[in-house]
Design an enzyme around this catalytic site. Sequence first.
Site, short mmCIF file in Angstrom:
data_model
loop_
_atom_site.label_atom_id
_atom_site.label_comp_id
_atom_site.label_asym_id
_atom_site.label_seq_id
_atom_site.Cartn_x
_atom_site.Cartn_y
_atom_site.Cartn_z
CD GLU A 153 72.31 80.52 65.36
OE1 GLU A 153 71.86 80.20 64.26
OE2 GLU A 153 72.67 79.70 66.22
CD GLU A 186 69.72 77.90 70.15
OE1 GLU A 186 70.38 77.15 69.40
OE2 GLU A 186 68.83 78.67 69.72
#
Length: 553
Positions: free
Chosen positions: A165, A269
């Site tokens: 990220e 995720e």
Amino acid sequence: MRPSLRAAALFATIALRGVQAISKVTREGRYLYNDDGSRFYIKGIAYQEQGVVVESDDNDFGEPSSFIDPLAIPDACSRDLPYLQELGVNAIRVYSVNSSLNHDACMTAFSNAGIYTIIDLALPLNGSIDRIVPSWSTNILDQYVRTIDAFSKYDNVLAFNVGNEVVVSGGTAVAPYVKAAARDVRAYLTSKTSSVLVGYAAINGAATFRDPLANYLSCDLTGGNKDSTAIDIYGLNDYEWCGDSTFQSSYARTTGDFAGYNVVAYLSEFGCITSPPRLWTESGAIFSSDMSPVWSGGIAFSYFPASSVQGQFGMVTISDDGKTVTTSDDFNRLKTQYNQVTGPNSPAKSSAPAAAYPACPTTNSTFVASSNLPPTPNEAACNCLLSTLSCRFTPATNNYTAIVGQLLDTACQLVGQKGGTCDDIGGNGETGVYGRLSGCDPTVKLSYIMSTYYQLNDRNAQACSFAGNGTVNPNAPSSVAAANAAASSCIANPGATFVPSAPASTGGSKPGGGSTSPGKNNGAVNLIGDNNALVGMTVMALASIASAVWTLA
Ligand SMILES: *[C@@H]1O[C@H](CO)[C@@H](O)[C@H](O)[C@H]1NC(C)=O
Ligand SMILES: *[C@@H]1O[C@H](CO)[C@@H](O)[C@H](O)[C@H]1NC(C)=O
Ligand SMILES: *[C@@H]1O[C@H](CO)[C@@H](O)[C@H](O)[C@H]1NC(C)=O
Ligand SMILES: *[C@@H]1O[C@H](CO)[C@@H](O)[C@H](O)[C@H]1NC(C)=O
Ligand SMILES: *[C@@H]1O[C@H](CO)[C@@H](O)[C@H](O)[C@H]1NC(C)=O
């Protein structure tokens, strides 16, 4: 049975029946295969206790400032292994590891149990590529290389992630730094004849930046269908399926967007908590033929408790003495789902399309990343330069991370007031222009700017003080012209890319690093989309250093 006994019994069983080596997983184009040729899917869970999360306005990502290496605590691994096996997982994702610790016991236990690891190379605070003031620099490269060296001897490392990220909507100019990291990590792995996959885990968000970013990370910049700057495996942290959803109303659109993707993709995720209870029925979709042409499984988030602004993600709790695991209903539901799904065994390895590396996406207002990447961080050049600098950063404490950013900010402002610039230490991933010191450790950058200021003040000793953080170097060239000549000869080829080598083993005398702003891309709890993240980013930009001062225009 008490967990410790269970664990002991399990190890005994393994010992008795003899351990078969874990299958070698290889990539064929956009799919993964076992060594028997069957398709390999990641059926995984995030496995890392949450570090200390300091709640603050500038930490919207809920990123921890410390970490506990879960692969360096043998008792905890043997405590948890039976539960991981109950869940039916074949992979764990670990967000931060400490390369100086011993991981043999955990890695061997997991390997014997058929469990692969996906290891993120970044660390909290100064150990990751900064979203606000990015650089791909010697200190981070060295940390990555140390971790690769510590782990590449194990047979159950599936992938090393070069970032998590890091790139967000409105922050796509950071992407060239991530791609440079992928390039250098790939070159290093190749030099070690390691076939561990090079990965990245992306935040989900608007397709207008998410999709070009995915394509950018897996594209070829040379025009020759080459993998040299591409990742092997793209992870999407995807929380689109909430409650008892359906493929059509959750993953369908994203899956469509990735229909033509060229490398392996998986959900790095998943496990939305906004419509409790979590039923984990998305497992059925992820491992179905709706998704298997595009995705190779996913990582449920998370085994250990992990709290965020949205709530609690964990599936077990650990007793205070660290000895006992208590599972939750969440755990049981995931176990039920995971144990009843198997991804389709197609396409066959022999008919998997060969790897292709298309040209990189063109830039536009929602994706600005340049095709010109930062150079390979060059430690020798940076150290050579440091030896020539007239005023150097000599911190009073080993724990200098927090002050480097402040001092860079101050020093750049002072230099600016004197008519100088910090362009040499900055970089700009949008224009693709990188200062000749952009790949140096932050402490070397700081020494360089301190020296610049000292020179601009005619080498007045006072101008090298920086409240006691600077020291005049008596061995530096005696004139500004000589200093510039020495610097130019040290950094003779500032744009060079080359195969990195392992760093000198123990930390030397040079301060090793320093962050320019609080930790950005490590760890456990991430946001679902990019909107909230952006709020945090703005605040962080203000709370960190005045980045504009030393970003090339
Ligand atoms: C790694 O572990 C060593 C030994 O316990 C410790 O000194 C060091 O600070 C740790 N490094 C990080 C980055 O946590
Ligand atoms: C920029 O290009 C991407 C594809 O690479 C596209 O998804 C996005 O919509 C484009 N943005 C604009 C503003 O056109
Ligand atoms: C290092 O310094 C920072 C900021 O001054 C502080 O928050 C942190 O606790 C210190 N860490 C150690 C290990 O002393
Ligand atoms: C060094 O710089 C920091 C940050 O500006 C400051 O807090 C500190 O007092 C300075 N001096 C020393 C000796 O650390
Ligand atoms: C982070 O800063 C610490 C000192 O606070 C230093 O020991 C370590 O090497 C730095 N790490 C990186 C990757 O810069």
